[in-house]
Write a protein that holds these residues in place. Structure first.
Motif, PDB file in Angstrom:
ATOM      1  N   ASP A  71       0.808  -1.221   0.000  1.00  0.00           N
ATOM      2  CA  ASP A  71       0.000   0.000   0.000  1.00  0.00           C
ATOM      3  C   ASP A  71       0.843   1.274   0.000  1.00  0.00           C
ATOM      4  OD1 ASP A  71       0.837  -0.708   2.583  1.00  0.00           O
ATOM      5  OD2 ASP A  71      -0.705   0.509   3.523  1.00  0.00           O
ATOM      6  N   ASP A  84      -3.465  -3.485  -2.362  1.00  0.00           N
ATOM      7  CA  ASP A  84      -3.948  -4.219  -1.196  1.00  0.00           C
ATOM      8  C   ASP A  84      -4.130  -5.688  -1.546  1.00  0.00           C
ATOM      9  OD1 ASP A  84      -6.677  -4.648  -2.268  1.00  0.00           O
ATOM     10  OD2 ASP A  84      -6.970  -2.509  -1.896  1.00  0.00           O
ATOM     11  N   SER A 110       4.827  -9.563  -1.333  1.00  0.00           N
ATOM     12  CA  SER A 110       3.723  -8.938  -0.608  1.00  0.00           C
ATOM     13  C   SER A 110       4.176  -8.305   0.697  1.00  0.00           C
ATOM     14  CB  SER A 110       2.644  -9.987  -0.304  1.00  0.00           C
ATOM     15  OG  SER A 110       1.624  -9.443   0.510  1.00  0.00           O
ATOM     16  N   MET A 135      -1.344  -4.846   5.363  1.00  0.00           N
ATOM     17  CA  MET A 135      -1.982  -4.138   4.255  1.00  0.00           C
ATOM     18  C   MET A 135      -3.464  -3.968   4.538  1.00  0.00           C
ATOM     19  SD  MET A 135      -0.417  -6.138   0.954  1.00  0.00           S
ATOM     20  CE  MET A 135      -0.974  -7.740   1.591  1.00  0.00           C
ATOM     21  N   PRO A 136      -4.114  -3.023   3.840  1.00  0.00           N
ATOM     22  CA  PRO A 136      -5.576  -2.947   3.902  1.00  0.00           C
ATOM     23  C   PRO A 136      -6.204  -4.202   3.280  1.00  0.00           C
ATOM     24  CG  PRO A 136      -4.626  -0.940   2.956  1.00  0.00           C
ATOM     25  CD  PRO A 136      -3.538  -1.955   3.014  1.00  0.00           C
ATOM     26  N   LYS A 137      -7.383  -4.550   3.753  1.00  0.00           N
ATOM     27  CA  LYS A 137      -8.171  -5.651   3.187  1.00  0.00           C
ATOM     28  C   LYS A 137      -7.452  -6.992   3.286  1.00  0.00           C
ATOM     29  CE  LYS A 137     -10.505  -2.526  -0.043  1.00  0.00           C
ATOM     30  NZ  LYS A 137     -10.887  -2.255  -1.433  1.00  0.00           N
ATOM     31  N   ASP A 189      -3.977  -9.110   5.648  1.00  0.00           N
ATOM     32  CA  ASP A 189      -2.524  -9.136   5.743  1.00  0.00           C
ATOM     33  C   ASP A 189      -1.949 -10.241   4.862  1.00  0.00           C
ATOM     34  OD1 ASP A 189      -2.988 -11.500   7.095  1.00  0.00           O
ATOM     35  OD2 ASP A 189      -2.472 -10.709   9.072  1.00  0.00           O
TER      36      ASP A 189
END
Length: 280
Positions: free
Chosen positions: A157, A181, A199, A203-205, A207
């Motif tokens: 993000d 995300d 990754s 993160m949003p939405k 992990d």
């Protein structure tokens, strides 16, 4: 229409490429033409499989982990006693690469706008008696573009991280796909089938653990190598959860701390996709 008659034993084509999207495209196309198809995701796998016997033709990328395609081709063409046809499929178009292919007796096909047409011509050169049926198979009619270089999906993000890594990956011959995300990353992974996924952990939405679980329980993404990039030290329990297998599939390949020094990350990437240079 298939290329070979029902009572014929079709040639076995081995596709060696570290980009799963390209492997899938080629495997589907050759299967429709009536060839037997097997695949390899790196140079050592390809070398091992050809040594086992039964492979009639090898379609090989140059930039692959462990052993590059030119090294694999040179060794096999010199040491395999039975006839072996080699097609080098690559995004490179420099004179040295083309001359190397010619000197080995391998056919050169460039990944690009004319890829399918040129690949059809190479197959006709190998199997001239089947030229009409190869062309009738519809190989030329496909409108699907073949990526010229290996692709890495970066999910983070922070746009600054994306900009920083994209520039360095580009200099190493790797294209970068980006999602901000886990939800976007999952959809892109399913659609694009990248060679590797990098990754962020938080993160949003969702992990990294959530993201990895979704990937491993989806057929199209279950085997894509997954590298976790984190800005903080993770607990032992979190690391264990990321490394643990999911439904019989491997967990994270490696956990790497975010740093301006990309040596550790690029060392991990070297295992999964060919890099033209080390860009620590």
């Amino acid at each position: 229409m298939t290329v070979f008659e029902p009572n014929e034993t079709p040639p076995l084509i081995l596709i060696a490429d570290d980009d799963p999207s390209i492997v899938r495209l080629l495997a589907d196309r050759f299967s429709l033409m009536g060839f037997k198809v097997e695949t390899a995701s790196n140079g050592r796998q390809a070398l091992r499989r050809v040594r086992q016997g039964g492979v009639d033709a090898l379609i090989v990328d140059i930039q692959m982990p462990e052993l590059d395609g030119l090294a694999v081709s040179a060794y096999l063409l010199e040491h395999v006693k039975r006839p072996l046809h080699v097609i080098v499929a690559t995004g490179r178009r420099d004179a040295e690469t083309i001359e190397t292919c010619d000197s080995m007796g391998a056919l050169y096909v460039r990944k690009g706008a004319k890829f399918w047409k040129d690949l059809e011509s190479a197959l006709v050169e190998i199997y001239p008696a089947k030229a009409e049926r190869i062309r009738q198979s519809g190989l030329r009619s496909t409108g699907i573009a073949v990526p010229k270089r290996a692709r890495v999906l970066l999910v983070d993000d922070d746009p600054d991280v994306e900009s920083f890594l994209r520039s360095r990956l580009d200099r190493c011959g790797i294209d970068t796909l980006y999602a901000a995300d886990a939800a976007q990353g999952y959809l892109m992974a399913c659609k694009e089938e990248p060679a590797v996924i990098i990754s962020d952990y938080s993160m949003p939405k969702g992990d990294a653990q959530y993201f990895l679980t979704r990937l491993r329980t989806t057929p199209a993404t279950k085997d894509i190598p997954f590298i976790v990039l984190t800005g903080r030290e993770l607990s032992g329990a979190n690391k264990l959860g990321l490394y643990r297998s999911i439904g019989g599939r491997s967990g994270a390949a490696q956990i790497v701390r975010k740093s301006a020094d990309t040596g550790e990350l690029f060392g991990a990437l070297q295992e999964f996709c060919g890099l033209q240079a080390s860009m620590a």
